[in-house]
Write an enzyme that holds these catalytic residues in place. Structure first.
Site, mmCIF file in Angstrom:
data_model
loop_
_atom_site.group_PDB
_atom_site.id
_atom_site.type_symbol
_atom_site.label_atom_id
_atom_site.label_comp_id
_atom_site.label_asym_id
_atom_site.label_seq_id
_atom_site.Cartn_x
_atom_site.Cartn_y
_atom_site.Cartn_z
ATOM 1 N N LYS A 213 43.282 150.163 3.100
ATOM 2 C CA LYS A 213 44.103 150.797 4.158
ATOM 3 C C LYS A 213 43.885 152.430 4.018
ATOM 4 O O LYS A 213 43.392 152.699 3.031
ATOM 5 C CB LYS A 213 45.507 150.645 4.398
ATOM 6 N N ASP B 27 54.034 149.804 0.186
ATOM 7 C CA ASP B 27 53.183 149.777 1.308
ATOM 8 C C ASP B 27 52.446 148.258 1.410
ATOM 9 O O ASP B 27 51.692 147.990 2.153
ATOM 10 C CB ASP B 27 51.953 150.861 1.373
HETATM 11 C C1 LIG Z 1 51.808 157.211 -0.926
HETATM 12 C C2 LIG Z 1 51.501 155.780 -0.022
HETATM 13 C C3 LIG Z 1 51.449 156.150 1.203
HETATM 14 O O1 LIG Z 1 51.098 154.913 2.047
HETATM 15 O O2 LIG Z 1 50.379 155.061 -0.591
HETATM 16 P P1 LIG Z 1 49.182 155.380 -1.677
HETATM 17 O O3 LIG Z 1 48.808 156.579 -1.663
HETATM 18 O O4 LIG Z 1 50.050 154.883 -2.993
HETATM 19 O O5 LIG Z 1 48.381 154.340 -1.318
HETATM 20 C C4 LIG Z 1 52.799 154.870 -0.486
HETATM 21 O O6 LIG Z 1 54.101 155.313 0.102
HETATM 22 C C5 LIG Z 1 53.128 154.513 -1.685
HETATM 23 O O7 LIG Z 1 53.360 152.964 -1.620
HETATM 24 P P2 LIG Z 1 53.365 152.206 -3.076
HETATM 25 O O8 LIG Z 1 52.182 152.449 -3.584
HETATM 26 O O9 LIG Z 1 53.511 150.734 -2.460
HETATM 27 O O10 LIG Z 1 54.541 152.679 -3.876
HETATM 28 P P3 LIG Z 1 55.608 151.990 -4.788
HETATM 29 O O11 LIG Z 1 54.862 151.209 -5.732
HETATM 30 O O12 LIG Z 1 56.664 151.238 -3.986
HETATM 31 O O13 LIG Z 1 56.138 153.319 -5.479
HETATM 32 C C6 LIG Z 1 55.616 154.140 -6.339
HETATM 33 C C7 LIG Z 1 56.460 155.414 -6.636
HETATM 34 O O14 LIG Z 1 56.043 156.203 -5.551
HETATM 35 C C8 LIG Z 1 57.362 156.913 -4.950
HETATM 36 N N1 LIG Z 1 57.575 156.385 -3.649
HETATM 37 C C9 LIG Z 1 57.061 155.464 -2.964
HETATM 38 C C10 LIG Z 1 57.363 155.257 -1.614
HETATM 39 C C11 LIG Z 1 58.231 155.948 -0.946
HETATM 40 N N2 LIG Z 1 58.348 155.677 0.179
HETATM 41 N N3 LIG Z 1 58.918 157.019 -1.599
HETATM 42 C C12 LIG Z 1 58.843 157.168 -3.027
HETATM 43 O O15 LIG Z 1 59.185 158.156 -3.536
HETATM 44 C C13 LIG Z 1 58.517 156.421 -5.899
HETATM 45 O O16 LIG Z 1 58.654 157.305 -7.059
HETATM 46 C C14 LIG Z 1 57.864 155.044 -6.711
HETATM 47 O O17 LIG Z 1 58.321 154.883 -8.103
#
Ligand SMILES: C[C@@](CO)(OP(=O)(O)O)[C@H](O)COP(=O)(O)OP(=O)(O)OC[C@H]1O[C@@H](n2ccc(N)nc2=O)[C@H](O)[C@@H]1O
Ligand SMILES: Nc1ncnc2c1ncn2[C@@H]1O[C@H](COP(=O)(O)OP(=O)(O)O)[C@@H](O)[C@H]1O
Length: 268
Positions: free
Chosen positions: A8, A133
């Protein structure tokens, strides 16, 4: 059974507040793209995970597919053991949600292969346990996402008339680190409304809150976004917490000058 977990991109990402549980509330648009892993599951005598393709950091036991298996097994004790093979193609630590997609597609595959009878909502609930996500990938349709990024409202967003190009520079960003560096702030204009405006409007109004501090620490990533605009992108942004950057173009750009230092995926 074989499935093809997709990646995504995030179009816009506003981090609005820090939650008491340490996570952050946010609003973003998730848009599915055509970069895929390959995930095969066959019945076996014991639980086995192996993979090919890109190197996945960490222990195999921590792979999100294995975590998905244990999660389902708790509620379905008769679930047979399986051999899981993952061919990893989606760049890792890229903001493309590859690990989450593998886990969501694993849940869907297991539901179908073993007739678990789980509804879409039930599968999303399992996915939420594995990552913020992850639930998006159960349906993998364009959505406006809010709360932790795990609640959704479907939106009509069709970018198939454009060329989306995804650039992966030689840089990696950890999601937890990315969140630690950001200062949450309430939104002035909700992405829910902005995403309905013409793409020509997005450059001035739709932003990714992670870019500020990540661009300061990683001039390479900042440079990739600037280059995409120089090559005529209508809109360009880092995806999620980076390090990948996408550009939306009217027609396929010539990015050969960028190919020496970046992995480039055309027409995703
Ligand atoms: C940033 C985003 C944006 O779409 O995507 P990616 O860049 O990783 O793909 C998402 O919020 C990533 O989601 P995801 O990768 O599933 O996060 P998780 O494994 O649940 O969390 C990893 C860490 O990110 C932080 N976290 C995540 C989601 C959120 N809403 N708040 C947070 O603070 C927390 O510190 C958590 O320990
Ligand atoms: N199936 C998987 N594919 C990729 N990474 C995985 C997987 N399972 C667990 N991980 C772990 O998740 C981390 C983040 O992976 P990924 O989802 O690709 O990044 P992002 O959060 O940038 O979207 C990796 O460093 C890896 O240790």
């Amino acid at each position: 059974m074989i499935v093809f977990p997709n990646a995504k991109i995030n179009i816009g990402l506003n981090i609005t507040e820090r939650r008491p549980d340490g996570y952050h509330n946010l609003e973003t648009v998730f848009y599915p793209i055509k970069i895929n892993d390959v995930l095969e599951v066959i019945e076996a005598d014991e639980l086995i995970f192996d993979y090919s393709g890109l190197d996945i950091p960490g222990d195999d036991a921590d792979n999100l597919c294995i975590k998905g298996y244990h999660l389902l097994k708790k509620d379905f004790p008769k679930l047979p053991a399986v051999k899981i093979h993952l061919h990893k193609n989606i760049p890792i630590g890229a903001g493309l949600g590859g690990g989450s997609s593998d886990a969501a597609f694993f849940i869907k595959l297991m539901n179908e292969k073993f007739g678990l009878g789980l509804s879409v909502d039930a599968m999303m609930d399992y996915a939420r346990v594995l990552g913020a996500d992850c639930a998006f990938f159960i349906e993998s349709k364009p959505v406006f996402a809010f709360d932790k990024g795990d609640e959704f409202e479907a939106i009509k967003l069709d970018l198939t008339a454009y060329q989306i190009v995804l650039v992966m520079p030689d840089a990696h960003v950890s999601t937890a680190e990315a969140y630690r560096g950001v200062k949450p702030a309430p939104v002035k204009e909700s992405l829910y409304d902005l995403i309905k405006t013409p793409i020509a409007n997005w450059k001035r109004h739709i932003k990714n809150d992670f870019e500020g501090h990540i661009f300061r620490d990683n001039p390479i990533i900042r440079g990739v976004k600037a280059e995409l605009y120089e090559h005529g992108a209508l809109y360009a942004s880092m995806s999620g917490s980076g390090a990948s950057v996408f550009g939306i173009f009217e027609s396929t750009p010539d990015l050969s000058a960028m190919e020496e230092y970046n992995q480039i995926f055309y027409n995703v």
